[in-house]
Design a protein around this motif. Structure first.
Motif, short mmCIF file in Angstrom:
data_model
loop_
_atom_site.label_atom_id
_atom_site.label_comp_id
_atom_site.label_asym_id
_atom_site.label_seq_id
_atom_site.Cartn_x
_atom_site.Cartn_y
_atom_site.Cartn_z
N ARG A 147 0.81 -1.22 0.00
CA ARG A 147 0.00 0.00 0.00
C ARG A 147 0.85 1.28 0.00
NH1 ARG A 147 -5.56 -0.77 1.01
NH2 ARG A 147 -6.05 -2.96 1.31
N GLU A 148 1.87 1.32 0.81
CA GLU A 148 2.70 2.53 0.89
C GLU A 148 3.44 2.81 -0.42
OE1 GLU A 148 4.44 5.97 1.76
OE2 GLU A 148 2.90 5.03 3.00
N PRO A 149 4.17 1.84 -0.98
CA PRO A 149 4.83 2.15 -2.26
C PRO A 149 3.85 2.42 -3.39
CG PRO A 149 5.19 -0.16 -1.65
CD PRO A 149 4.54 0.51 -0.48
N PHE A 150 2.67 1.78 -3.35
CA PHE A 150 1.66 2.05 -4.38
C PHE A 150 1.13 3.47 -4.24
CE2 PHE A 150 -2.77 1.36 -6.10
CZ PHE A 150 -2.38 1.20 -7.43
N ALA A 151 0.88 3.90 -3.02
CA ALA A 151 0.41 5.27 -2.80
C ALA A 151 1.47 6.28 -3.25
CB ALA A 151 0.05 5.48 -1.33
N ARG A 152 2.71 6.01 -2.95
CA ARG A 152 3.81 6.90 -3.39
C ARG A 152 3.83 7.00 -4.91
NH1 ARG A 152 7.15 4.72 0.07
NH2 ARG A 152 8.07 3.29 -1.41
N PHE A 175 -2.89 10.50 -16.46
CA PHE A 175 -4.13 10.37 -15.71
C PHE A 175 -4.59 11.77 -15.30
CE2 PHE A 175 -2.03 6.34 -15.45
CZ PHE A 175 -3.05 5.42 -15.58
N PRO A 176 -5.90 11.97 -15.16
CA PRO A 176 -6.40 13.32 -14.89
C PRO A 176 -5.97 13.90 -13.54
CG PRO A 176 -8.21 11.83 -15.46
CD PRO A 176 -6.96 11.02 -15.40
N ALA A 177 -5.63 13.03 -12.57
CA ALA A 177 -5.29 13.54 -11.24
C ALA A 177 -4.40 12.55 -10.51
CB ALA A 177 -6.56 13.78 -10.43
N LEU A 178 -3.63 13.08 -9.56
CA LEU A 178 -2.89 12.23 -8.64
C LEU A 178 -3.89 11.60 -7.68
CD1 LEU A 178 0.05 14.66 -7.76
CD2 LEU A 178 -0.04 12.93 -9.56
N LEU A 179 -3.50 10.51 -7.05
CA LEU A 179 -4.38 9.87 -6.08
C LEU A 179 -3.92 10.18 -4.66
CD1 LEU A 179 -4.91 6.28 -7.58
CD2 LEU A 179 -6.24 8.36 -7.99
N THR A 180 -4.87 10.44 -3.79
CA THR A 180 -4.56 10.57 -2.38
C THR A 180 -4.26 9.18 -1.82
OG1 THR A 180 -6.83 10.21 -1.65
CG2 THR A 180 -6.19 12.50 -2.19
N ARG A 181 -3.77 9.13 -0.61
CA ARG A 181 -3.51 7.84 0.02
C ARG A 181 -4.80 7.04 0.14
NH1 ARG A 181 0.28 4.71 3.13
NH2 ARG A 181 -0.85 2.76 3.33
N ALA A 182 -5.89 7.71 0.53
CA ALA A 182 -7.18 7.01 0.66
C ALA A 182 -7.65 6.48 -0.68
CB ALA A 182 -8.22 7.95 1.28
N GLU A 183 -7.50 7.26 -1.74
CA GLU A 183 -7.91 6.81 -3.08
C GLU A 183 -7.03 5.64 -3.54
OE1 GLU A 183 -9.56 11.00 -4.99
OE2 GLU A 183 -7.39 10.61 -4.93
N SER A 184 -5.75 5.72 -3.26
CA SER A 184 -4.84 4.64 -3.62
C SER A 184 -5.18 3.35 -2.88
CB SER A 184 -3.39 5.07 -3.33
OG SER A 184 -2.49 4.10 -3.77
N ASP A 185 -5.45 3.46 -1.57
CA ASP A 185 -5.83 2.28 -0.79
C ASP A 185 -7.15 1.70 -1.29
OD1 ASP A 185 -3.57 2.43 0.79
OD2 ASP A 185 -4.61 3.28 2.54
N ALA A 186 -8.10 2.56 -1.68
CA ALA A 186 -9.37 2.08 -2.23
C ALA A 186 -9.14 1.34 -3.54
CB ALA A 186 -10.34 3.24 -2.42
N ALA A 187 -8.18 1.82 -4.34
CA ALA A 187 -7.84 1.13 -5.60
C ALA A 187 -7.29 -0.26 -5.31
CB ALA A 187 -6.85 1.96 -6.41
#
Length: 180
Positions: A16-21, A32-44
């Motif tokens: 999760r951490e390296p993916f969010a980074r 992509f239209p936007a960067l992802l927040t940590r919460a959005e990345s974890d949801a992905a």
């Protein structure tokens, strides 16, 4: 699953951490239209793993065999939007910048296509990219996909007027076992 240099696996909490980074890196996310927040990345991660659990396939976490390092994802996914070519299964990838230019996306995408056709019985797999994403388009061509000249489309999840809305569509069909 495995390739010569990579392990393609289900997701772990440690990913999760390296993916969010990665998802917060403007260079990784430039198409992509936007960067992802940590919460959005974890949801992905949760959505991706749910697809793997439900379908047997998804965007597998990729780790290098030699170092054990998480370098992104490659795999098969069912698009979550409607378009002229859906329903379908796509092959896709997103790697950390350290993994770029080393053939990892091509290697894992080939293995994903093989699994899609041989293990999951798919007849066709598509891929899509922003028109200007020449690196991903090159991977699509290296893995044997063909540009669908009538397949260009405006991605419905990208806002109207956004410069990344227009996408190209590539396709590949199940190989003929008779070789014809």
């Amino acid at each position: 699953m495995q390739t010569e240099r990579l392990i393609m696996r289900s997701w772990r909490d440690g990913d999760r951490e390296p993916f969010a980074r990665m998802n917060a890196d403007p260079e990784v996310m430039r198409y992509f239209p936007a960067l992802l927040t940590r919460a959005e990345s974890d949801a992905a991660v949760d959505r991706i793993q749910a697809s793997i659990d439900e379908n047997g396939f998804g965007m597998w976490a990729i780790e290098r065999i030699d170092t054990g390092a998480f370098i992104g994802f490659v795999g098969l996914a069912i698009p979550r939007f409607e378009a002229p070519f859906t329903p379908c299964v796509e092959v896709g990838w997103r790697l950390t910048p350290e993994a770029w230019g080393q053939g990892y996306a091509t290697e894992a995408a080939r293995r994903s296509l093989e699994a899609g056709f041989e293990e999951f019985g798919l007849e066709e797999i598509i891929s899509m990219a922003v028109v200007s994403n020449l690196a991903s388009r090159a991977v699509m061509e290296r893995i044997g996909m063909t540009l669908d000249p009538d397949g260009d489309f405006d991605h419905p999840l990208v806002p109207d007027g956004h410069p990344l809305r227009r996408h190209v569509l590539y396709r590949i069909s199940r190989p003929d076992p008779a070789g014809g």
